[in-house]
Enzyme design. Structure first.
Site, mmCIF file in Angstrom:
data_model
loop_
_atom_site.group_PDB
_atom_site.id
_atom_site.type_symbol
_atom_site.label_atom_id
_atom_site.label_comp_id
_atom_site.label_asym_id
_atom_site.label_seq_id
_atom_site.Cartn_x
_atom_site.Cartn_y
_atom_site.Cartn_z
ATOM 1 N N LEU A 16 0.809 -1.219 0.000
ATOM 2 C CA LEU A 16 0.000 0.000 0.000
ATOM 3 C C LEU A 16 0.843 1.269 0.000
ATOM 4 O O LEU A 16 0.300 2.375 0.019
ATOM 5 C CB LEU A 16 -0.952 -0.015 1.201
ATOM 6 C CG LEU A 16 -1.969 -1.168 1.220
ATOM 7 C CD1 LEU A 16 -2.886 -1.063 2.424
ATOM 8 C CD2 LEU A 16 -2.785 -1.211 -0.068
ATOM 9 N N TYR B 139 -7.619 0.647 10.717
ATOM 10 C CA TYR B 139 -6.451 1.440 11.050
ATOM 11 C C TYR B 139 -6.833 2.628 11.942
ATOM 12 O O TYR B 139 -8.006 2.960 12.101
ATOM 13 C CB TYR B 139 -5.783 1.973 9.774
ATOM 14 C CG TYR B 139 -5.356 0.906 8.793
ATOM 15 C CD1 TYR B 139 -4.776 -0.280 9.233
ATOM 16 C CD2 TYR B 139 -5.509 1.087 7.425
ATOM 17 C CE1 TYR B 139 -4.364 -1.254 8.328
ATOM 18 C CE2 TYR B 139 -5.101 0.128 6.511
ATOM 19 C CZ TYR B 139 -4.541 -1.041 6.969
ATOM 20 O OH TYR B 139 -4.144 -1.995 6.072
ATOM 21 N N GLY C 12 -4.653 1.859 22.009
ATOM 22 C CA GLY C 12 -5.473 1.236 23.034
ATOM 23 C C GLY C 12 -5.749 -0.203 22.701
ATOM 24 O O GLY C 12 -5.467 -0.664 21.588
ATOM 25 N N HIS C 13 -6.278 -0.921 23.669
ATOM 26 C CA HIS C 13 -6.710 -2.296 23.484
ATOM 27 C C HIS C 13 -8.087 -2.463 24.120
ATOM 28 O O HIS C 13 -8.591 -1.579 24.829
ATOM 29 C CB HIS C 13 -5.705 -3.279 24.090
ATOM 30 C CG HIS C 13 -4.571 -3.603 23.179
ATOM 31 N ND1 HIS C 13 -4.746 -4.219 21.952
ATOM 32 C CD2 HIS C 13 -3.230 -3.403 23.305
ATOM 33 C CE1 HIS C 13 -3.576 -4.389 21.366
ATOM 34 N NE2 HIS C 13 -2.636 -3.892 22.169
ATOM 35 N N ASN D 32 -8.929 -1.158 27.550
ATOM 36 C CA ASN D 32 -9.055 0.288 27.708
ATOM 37 C C ASN D 32 -10.427 0.788 27.269
ATOM 38 O O ASN D 32 -11.034 1.651 27.931
ATOM 39 C CB ASN D 32 -7.973 0.992 26.902
ATOM 40 C CG ASN D 32 -6.591 0.439 27.158
ATOM 41 O OD1 ASN D 32 -5.926 -0.026 26.233
ATOM 42 N ND2 ASN D 32 -6.136 0.450 28.404
ATOM 43 N N ASP E 21 -13.537 -5.997 21.855
ATOM 44 C CA ASP E 21 -13.152 -6.392 20.496
ATOM 45 C C ASP E 21 -14.296 -7.047 19.722
ATOM 46 O O ASP E 21 -14.579 -6.677 18.583
ATOM 47 C CB ASP E 21 -11.982 -7.381 20.549
ATOM 48 C CG ASP E 21 -10.635 -6.693 20.692
ATOM 49 O OD1 ASP E 21 -10.593 -5.452 20.634
ATOM 50 O OD2 ASP E 21 -9.632 -7.397 20.863
#
Length: 376
Positions: free
Chosen positions: A79, A102, A143-144, A147, A173
């Site tokens: 890309l 993203y 972050g995950h 968080n 998630d």
């Protein structure tokens, strides 16, 4: 149920069958990433969508063949190369939807932002998966899952009284992220079918996790929810809604909320003590929980299954991931399957007329797929 469980036999290698699910004919481009976006793309592919995943070479080799990459056509795409970007734009001209995960601004810097892509393909649904969302003070921060659910109010409600406990990464998630992405993308596609116009779907895990807390906001508004963990009906506070350890160290799970189910629990577990009459008295719950813990420690999990499984107690054994596929109920329904030598969940939900299926993940060529998608 038995204590000794053996894995189901592996299936023969699967050919890539034609799409049969309810989304057959739908064309989706996924920009490969981590977390909820691949899971959402997996679900859409299981349901018959033609999902083409664009990934860097190392991503493709690292992810292809794993559970969440199943069912896609995979293409290595640089890309950072302008010629490759031009080919990607041609591919998107024939797509119904795009999925990207993203940080905000990355797709724009690549020349693949919504303004560019939807100018060329006005009916394209552009689904953006992030933790914090496309706007807000934290939108550019890393972050995950932990968080995002912390900020939403969900994490504070889960765990032991002394501290919150991460509920795997199911709430942020996958529950608040991937499933909201699937719902949002399909809703936008339905609208585009009427209007002929696509739109951007901003899917933020912090939004989704907050949305999942709707019931608890309602309970709090009516004075039926306390912010202290293990003090409420559904957070382990009630003695009749939680887990108990058995004599063999294994656990069982109870959800005997309704009076008739609680009565069945008392009958089958021998809870004759009059103290158990005070089912809905929160101040008595800690003592009643200790009394019940003593009772359940007198038998093994298998013995309690023989007494309670299949009754109206609202009972189940707490099974490990290696045990779950072999439980008679899960096995009869085929809830887990072996694909490419990997035991994994079968597609869900189930459709009576257009069943979902796991198709093989295969490499493909960007220009060839772009040409194929030019015709419908």
């Amino acid at each position: 149920m038995t204590e000794t469980l053996t894995p189901p036999a592996a299936d023969a290698p699967l050919e890539r069958p034609p799409a049969s699910g309810p989304l057959s004919g739908l064309r989706i481009v996924e920009f490969a990433g981590l977390g909820p976006a691949p899971f959402a793309a997996m679900m859409l592919a299981d349901m018959g969508a033609d999902v083409v995943t664009l990934s860097r070479g190392e991503q493709q080799m690292g992810l292809r063949g794993t559970v969440m990459m199943r069912g896609r056509r995979t293409i290595t795409a640089d890309l950072k190369d302008k010629a490759c970007i031009a080919e990607v734009l041609k591919l998107l001209d024939g797509a119904d939807a795009l999925i990207e995960g993203y940080r905000p601004g990355v797709m724009e810097r690549l020349g693949l932002g919504p303004d560019v892509v939807t100018t060329r393909n006005k009916r394209l649904v552009y689904a953006r998966m992030t933790g914090w969302g496309q706007s807000g003070p934290l939108s550019g921060a890393a972050g995950h899952d932990i968080n995002y659910i912390a900020l939403s109010g969900a994490l504070a409600a889960i765990g032991e009284r002394e501290r919150p406990v991460p509920p795997l990464n199911l709430v942020g998630d996958y529950g608040g992220g991937a499933l909201y992405l699937v719902v949002g993308l399909l809703a936008a596609l339905l609208e585009a079918k009427k209007s002929g116009q696509g739109q951007v779907v901003d899917v933020a895990m912090c939004d989704g996790a907050a949305s999942l807390m709707s019931l608890f906001c309602e309970l709090a508004a009516s004075g039926r929810w306390k912010d202290t963990r293990e003090s409420n009906l559904l957070d382990g506070g009630a003695h009749f809604y939680g887990t108990y350890q058995c004599r063999d160290g294994a656990f069982i799970a109870l959800g005997s909320i309704e009076p008739q189910f609680y009565a069945e629990l008392r009958r089958l577990a021998g809870l004759d003590d009059p103290a158990f009459d005070r089912q809905m008295s929160p101040k008595d719950w800690p003592v009643l929980r200790e009394k019940m813990a003593e009772v359940f420690r007198t038998k093994t999990r298998v013995e309690w299954c023989a007494i309670m499984e299949g009754t109206d107690v609202c009972f189940a054994p707490v099974l490990s991931l290696s045990e779950a596929p072999n439980h008679p109920h899960m096995a009869e329904r085929g809830a887990f399957v072996s694909h490419d030598g990997v035991l994994q969940p079968a597609p869900a939900p189930r459709f009576s007329r257009t069943p979902s299926a796991i198709r093989a993940a295969v490499p493909d060529d960007l220009a060839a797929v772009a040409r194929q998608w030019q015709t419908r």
